[in-house]
Structures are given as structure tokens and as C-alpha cells.
Scaffold this motif. Structure first.
Motif, mmCIF file in Angstrom:
data_model
loop_
_atom_site.group_PDB
_atom_site.id
_atom_site.type_symbol
_atom_site.label_atom_id
_atom_site.label_comp_id
_atom_site.label_asym_id
_atom_site.label_seq_id
_atom_site.Cartn_x
_atom_site.Cartn_y
_atom_site.Cartn_z
ATOM 1 N N UNK A 1 60.769 1.888 35.926
ATOM 2 C CA UNK A 1 60.751 3.345 36.059
ATOM 3 C C UNK A 1 59.322 3.830 36.287
ATOM 4 N N UNK A 2 59.206 4.910 37.033
ATOM 5 C CA UNK A 2 57.901 5.493 37.290
ATOM 6 C C UNK A 2 57.361 6.138 36.023
ATOM 7 N N UNK A 3 56.110 5.850 35.697
ATOM 8 C CA UNK A 3 55.463 6.499 34.553
ATOM 9 C C UNK A 3 55.074 7.919 34.946
ATOM 10 N N UNK A 4 54.797 8.735 33.977
ATOM 11 C CA UNK A 4 54.444 10.137 34.240
ATOM 12 C C UNK A 4 53.157 10.220 35.051
ATOM 13 N N UNK A 5 53.184 11.039 36.107
ATOM 14 C CA UNK A 5 52.011 11.294 36.934
ATOM 15 C C UNK A 5 51.721 12.798 36.941
ATOM 16 N N UNK A 6 50.478 13.161 37.262
ATOM 17 C CA UNK A 6 50.095 14.567 37.290
ATOM 18 C C UNK A 6 50.924 15.340 38.314
ATOM 19 N N UNK A 7 51.119 14.729 39.488
ATOM 20 C CA UNK A 7 51.902 15.364 40.540
ATOM 21 C C UNK A 7 53.287 14.743 40.569
ATOM 22 N N UNK A 8 54.318 15.576 40.575
ATOM 23 C CA UNK A 8 55.684 15.068 40.447
ATOM 24 C C UNK A 8 56.129 14.207 41.622
ATOM 25 N N UNK A 9 55.923 14.688 42.851
ATOM 26 C CA UNK A 9 56.367 13.945 44.031
ATOM 27 C C UNK A 9 55.170 13.721 44.951
ATOM 28 N N UNK A 10 54.240 12.904 44.487
ATOM 29 C CA UNK A 10 52.985 12.728 45.202
ATOM 30 C C UNK A 10 53.155 11.935 46.501
ATOM 31 N N UNK A 11 52.215 12.152 47.411
ATOM 32 C CA UNK A 11 52.227 11.489 48.721
ATOM 33 C C UNK A 11 51.575 10.120 48.620
ATOM 34 N N UNK A 12 52.222 9.126 49.209
ATOM 35 C CA UNK A 12 51.700 7.765 49.192
ATOM 36 C C UNK A 12 50.962 7.446 50.481
ATOM 37 N N UNK A 13 51.552 7.825 51.611
ATOM 38 C CA UNK A 13 50.948 7.501 52.904
ATOM 39 C C UNK A 13 51.359 8.548 53.931
ATOM 40 N N UNK A 14 50.484 8.804 54.887
ATOM 41 C CA UNK A 14 50.803 9.697 56.003
ATOM 42 C C UNK A 14 50.501 8.971 57.309
ATOM 43 N N UNK A 15 51.128 9.437 58.378
ATOM 44 C CA UNK A 15 50.842 8.897 59.713
ATOM 45 C C UNK A 15 50.274 10.037 60.546
ATOM 46 N N UNK A 16 49.041 9.877 60.989
ATOM 47 C CA UNK A 16 48.386 10.938 61.757
ATOM 48 C C UNK A 16 48.022 10.431 63.143
ATOM 49 N N UNK A 17 47.799 11.362 64.070
ATOM 50 C CA UNK A 17 47.409 11.014 65.431
ATOM 51 C C UNK A 17 45.995 10.449 65.429
ATOM 52 N N UNK A 18 45.810 9.361 66.158
ATOM 53 C CA UNK A 18 44.484 8.742 66.219
ATOM 54 C C UNK A 18 43.502 9.625 66.980
ATOM 55 N N UNK A 19 43.958 10.215 68.087
ATOM 56 C CA UNK A 19 43.123 11.098 68.901
ATOM 57 C C UNK A 19 44.033 11.938 69.783
ATOM 58 N N UNK A 20 43.441 12.691 70.674
ATOM 59 C CA UNK A 20 44.206 13.580 71.535
ATOM 60 C C UNK A 20 45.010 12.840 72.586
ATOM 61 N N UNK A 21 44.809 11.513 72.667
ATOM 62 C CA UNK A 21 45.538 10.730 73.655
ATOM 63 C C UNK A 21 47.013 10.633 73.330
ATOM 64 N N UNK A 22 47.400 10.915 72.103
ATOM 65 C CA UNK A 22 48.806 10.910 71.733
ATOM 66 C C UNK A 22 49.338 12.316 71.935
ATOM 67 N N UNK A 23 50.050 12.542 73.020
ATOM 68 C CA UNK A 23 50.531 13.862 73.376
ATOM 69 C C UNK A 23 51.775 14.242 72.596
ATOM 70 N N UNK A 24 51.946 15.545 72.365
ATOM 71 C CA UNK A 24 53.136 16.035 71.679
ATOM 72 C C UNK A 24 54.401 15.681 72.435
#
Length: 204
Positions: free
Chosen positions: A173-196
Motif C-alpha cells: 500500500x502507498x504510504x501517506x504523501x504530502x500530495x494525494x495524487x502526485x505526478x510521477x512522469x510527464x511527456x513534453x515536446x522536445x522542440x518545435x519540430x513536433x507539430x500539433x
């Protein structure tokens, strides 16, 4: 997610506590140590520097319950602190904590990121930003996993994985943390070469 294999560390009871005697002990290739815990008296120990350093370099002592063989008497313990020589980079002292086999303990478990090849965002050149590399859990000593997997399947640029998305092993079980549903990892654009438009096409 396999459970951790038990590691045995051999130790001898230590009578000497004075500084001069401790120095002599180290010169003979040993490490002074202590094991403590609730409901237990502190016990001074001597470890083989060669054996303990070898186990440490294998990377299996952190966040692992180990079996301490104290002059033939076996106890479960966690490594709580390792003191290093500031110049020689050798281990000077080790602190252990007793662990009762039937009790629940708090322990940090490393996260393992899997299925990057199944993440459209990463395929488009997105960057994996890891915000959390381990989490604190509660479990019995025989249920401690080697790692907890974080599945990146289907994740797009701009998306994140939160702790609520992570499946914990049985008995953990997860132990108590300060933030209830904290972020583990995000995926971001490396540069402007990745178009919408590329992202939208992939989503479709």
C-alpha cells in the motif's frame, strides 16, 4: 514484479566502543556497526569490510530487508545509514534497524518505467520528464517488491502519469504523501519540430 531476494550479512558482536579500539578494528579490515529498533536493545556489531562493501556495490542493500547473521543468531534488518570516510571513500560505520517479520514497514521502492516503445508521444520525439524515481510504501518484509512498474503505453505529448495510474503489487500500500495524487512522469515536446498536427493525427 518479483519480490526481493533475501541477502545475508554476517556480523559479530562487538564489545569495543572506544575510539582507539574502533580505529584498530578498521585497520584489521572490519567495519563497526549498530542495530537498533523499537522493543530491542541497541546491539554493537562488527562487519567484514570486504563482504559488506561487495554487497553494497551490487546495489541490493538499499531498500532491501536483509538477514543479519549475528554470531549464528539470525535477525531481519534494514540498512538505515552508511557513513563514509571523506577522503578515502571507505565505509566507516553502518546503522541497521531491526525488522519484525510480521510487522508492516515503510520503505522506498524504485520505479521502473516500461513500454516506452508503446508511447505515441515518445515515438514523436517527446521527452520523458521523470519527477519521481521512487515511492514510499507500507508492506510486510516478505512482500517487498524489487521495483514498481510505471506503464507508459498510449501516453501522448502533454500527458502525465500520476500515482493513481500505478498498479501496486498485492500486499503493498502507498504510504501517506504530502500530495494525494502526485505526478510521477510527464511527456513534453522536445522542440518545435513536433507539430500539433502530428499529435492530432496520432491521436486519431
Amino acid at each position: 514484479m518479483t519480490q526481493q531476494e533475501m541477502i545475508t550479512i554476517n556480523a559479530e558482536l562487538r564489545d569495543v566502543t572506544k575510539t582507539k579500539a574502533i580505529r584498530s578494528l578498521r585497520k584489521k579490515g572490519n567495519i563497526p556497526a549498530v542495530v537498533y529498533g523499537k522493543g530491542h536493545n541497541n546491539v554493537n556489531l562488527t562487519l567484514s569490510a570486504k563482504e559488506f562493501t561487495k554487497q553494497y556495490k551490487l546495489g541490493f542493500l538499499s531498500a532491501h530487508v536483509i538477514e543479519l547473521d549475528i554470531s549464528g543468531k539470525k535477525e531481519y534488518a534494514l540498512v538505515r545509514d552508511i557513513q563514509w570516510h571523506v577522503v578515502k571513500d571507505t565505509i566507516q560505520h553502518v546503522d541497521f534497524q531491526f525488522v519484525d517479520k510480521g510487522s508492516k514497514i515503510k520503505i522506498d521502492i524504485p520505479l521502473s518505467f516500461v513500454n516506452e516503445s508503446k508511447s505515441p508521444g515518445i515515438k514523436l520525439g517527446g521527452v520523458l520528464n521523470v519527477l519521481c524515481r521512487s515511492i514510499t510504501v507500507k508492506c510486510s518484509p516478505d512482500k517487498i517488491p524489487q521495483a514498481i512498474e510505471v506503464d507508459l503505453s498510449g501516453k501522448m505529448i502533454g500527458q502525465s502519469v500520476h500515482i493513481s495510474d500505478v498498479k501496486l503489487p498485492g500486499g503493498v500500500k502507498l504510504a501517506a504523501h504530502e500530495e494525494e495524487n502526485f505526478t510521477i512522469v510527464t511527456i513534453s515536446a522536445a522542440d518545435s519540430g513536433v507539430e500539433e498536427s502530428q499529435v492530432e493525427t496520432t491521436e486519431e
